[in-house]
Write an enzyme that holds these catalytic residues in place. Structure first.
Site, PDB file in Angstrom:
ATOM      1  N   VAL A  92       0.667  -1.367  -0.078  1.00  0.00           N
ATOM      2  CA  VAL A  92      -0.203   0.067   0.011  1.00  0.00           C
ATOM      3  C   VAL A  92       0.764   1.138   0.075  1.00  0.00           C
ATOM      4  CG1 VAL A  92      -1.928  -1.155   0.658  1.00  0.00           C
ATOM      5  CG2 VAL A  92      -0.197   0.073   2.554  1.00  0.00           C
ATOM      6  N   CYS A  93       0.382   2.229  -0.848  1.00  0.00           N
ATOM      7  CA  CYS A  93       1.128   3.565  -0.344  1.00  0.00           C
ATOM      8  C   CYS A  93      -0.011   4.849  -0.437  1.00  0.00           C
ATOM      9  CB  CYS A  93       2.012   3.766  -1.552  1.00  0.00           C
ATOM     10  SG  CYS A  93       1.409   4.099  -3.364  1.00  0.00           S
ATOM     11  N   ARG A  94       0.286   5.988  -0.710  1.00  0.00           N
ATOM     12  CA  ARG A  94      -0.951   7.179  -1.048  1.00  0.00           C
ATOM     13  C   ARG A  94      -1.948   6.469  -2.134  1.00  0.00           C
ATOM     14  NH1 ARG A  94      -1.914  12.064  -2.691  1.00  0.00           N
ATOM     15  NH2 ARG A  94       0.758  12.020  -2.881  1.00  0.00           N
TER      16      ARG A  94
END
Length: 105
Positions: free
Chosen positions: A84-86
């Site tokens: 996950v990331c932004r």
């Protein structure tokens, strides 16, 4: 964790999968939540320390994208990872790197 945070963190979620093409797959917030409840998965957060400190998925491992190439050997290739990331850009880059390094889940 609230649905709001899941939506934020999983907007463009990528998971390493064991498909024949050795590629990763997009999954939805709901699919990720189900996997986290039913399976032994590792949530790998590739954002910055500051982003992680401002809010993260409980139990997520912080490994910023810029450190991943030097620390990939710390990860277990037998585990399933939700990356996950932004926005999805860094998680896509991280997923590509993991696939190239032989991760298939």
């Amino acid at each position: 964790m609230t649905q709001k945070w899941f939506s934020f963190l999983f907007t463009f979620l990528f998971i390493i999968s064991g498909c024949a093409q050795n590629r990763y797959t997009n999954i939805s917030v709901d699919e990720a939540a189900q996997m986290m409840q039913k399976e032994d998965v590792v949530v790998l957060d590739v954002r910055t320390e500051e982003e992680y400190a401002s809010g993260h998925i409980p139990g997520a491992i912080l490994l910023p994208l810029q450190h991943l190439p030097d620390r990939v050997d710390e990860l277990n290739k037998n585990k399933t990872y939700i990356v996950v990331c932004r926005s999805g850009n860094r998680s896509a880059q991280a997923s590509e790197l993991l696939v190239k390094e032989g991760f298939s889940r």
